[in-house]
Design an enzyme around this catalytic site. Structure first.
Site, PDB file in Angstrom:
ATOM      1  N   ASN A  13       0.830  -1.219   0.000  1.00 36.05           N
ATOM      2  CA  ASN A  13       0.000   0.000   0.000  1.00 36.05           C
ATOM      3  C   ASN A  13       0.858   1.260   0.000  1.00 36.05           C
ATOM      4  O   ASN A  13       0.487   2.261  -0.609  1.00 36.05           O
ATOM      5  CB  ASN A  13      -0.974  -0.024   1.173  1.00 36.05           C
ATOM      6  N   HIS A 111      -7.742  -0.481   6.718  1.00 37.23           N
ATOM      7  CA  HIS A 111      -8.103  -1.754   7.352  1.00 37.23           C
ATOM      8  C   HIS A 111      -8.788  -2.660   6.335  1.00 37.23           C
ATOM      9  O   HIS A 111      -9.652  -2.198   5.577  1.00 37.23           O
ATOM     10  CB  HIS A 111      -9.032  -1.502   8.549  1.00 37.23           C
TER      11      HIS A 111
END
Ligand code: GAR
Length: 200
Positions: A13, A111
């Site tokens: 990410n 998340h």
């Protein structure tokens, strides 16, 4: 908007953010440094390969939280980078008041579930085992409640009957790699209302 990334692992990410920046898709955001609580984490070499400052910082002796002294040292190191935004991208450590207060309302987390469902560890596996048909990923403002802060954005992923857990994880990661840069780019333009999770 000066961005500091904190991560513990693979850094896919962080890579999505750094690629977006390189390709002009990160709005006014600019990654200034990457810090990791694990010296061997791939995220560090990855960030260096993008020409970014990347450092291991000792988190102290605990597995999933900082020792108070080390959390204060992390705050100093992050503060020296003068960040407007701190992005937790696979950072597997709970943030306490010392850091929350230092960067109040300016820390966001990614998340791998549609919060408030499946907070905590292994959000992907939790959803898989529960048998839900739709899961996904969430970017939210970090507060003292773990995975409980205002939601900034989410992406949904459908679990097909033919999916394996690995296939699902890949789909969620792909959704994360699109969602996180999009949220950071939007915040860099619109600003962050950390109380509601809505644009200012
Ligand atoms: C991501 O799936 C992220 O959602 C998750 O860790 C992975 C990091 O991957 N974060 C959490 O579970 C936080 N509770 P990466 O290191 O390849 O970016």
């Amino acid at each position: 908007m000066r961005v500091v990334i904190l991560g513990s692992g693979r850094g896919s990410n962080a890579e999505a953010l750094l690629r977006a920046e390189r390709e002009g898709r990160l709005g006014r955001a600019h990654v200034v440094a990457v810090f990791s609580d694990r010296p061997e984490a791939r995220i560090l070499e990855l960030a260096r390969s993008f020409g970014k400052r990347a450092e291991f910082l000792d988190p102290g002796p605990f597995k999933s939280k900082f020792s108070p002294e080390r959390e204060a040292a992390w705050v100093e190191a992050i503060r020296a980078e003068q960040p407007d935004l701190v992005v937790l991208a696979g950072f597997m450590r709970v943030i306490k008041e010392t850091m929350l207060n230092a960067f109040a309302g300016r820390i966001i987390n990614l998340h791998p579930s549609l919060l408030p469902s499946f907070p905590g560890l292994d959000g992907i596996g939790q959803a898989w085992r529960r048998g839900v048909k739709i899961t996904g990923c969430t970017v939210h403002v970090v507060t003292a409640e773990v995975d409980g802060g205002p939601i900034l954005d989410q992406a949904a992923v459908r679990i097909e009957t033919s999916d394996t857990l690995d296939a699902l994880a890949q789909k969620i990661h792909a959704a994360e790699h699109a969602l996180l840069p999009a949220v950071v780019a939007r915040l860099s333009i619109e600003g962050l209302n950390s109380e509601t999770g809505h644009a200012r």
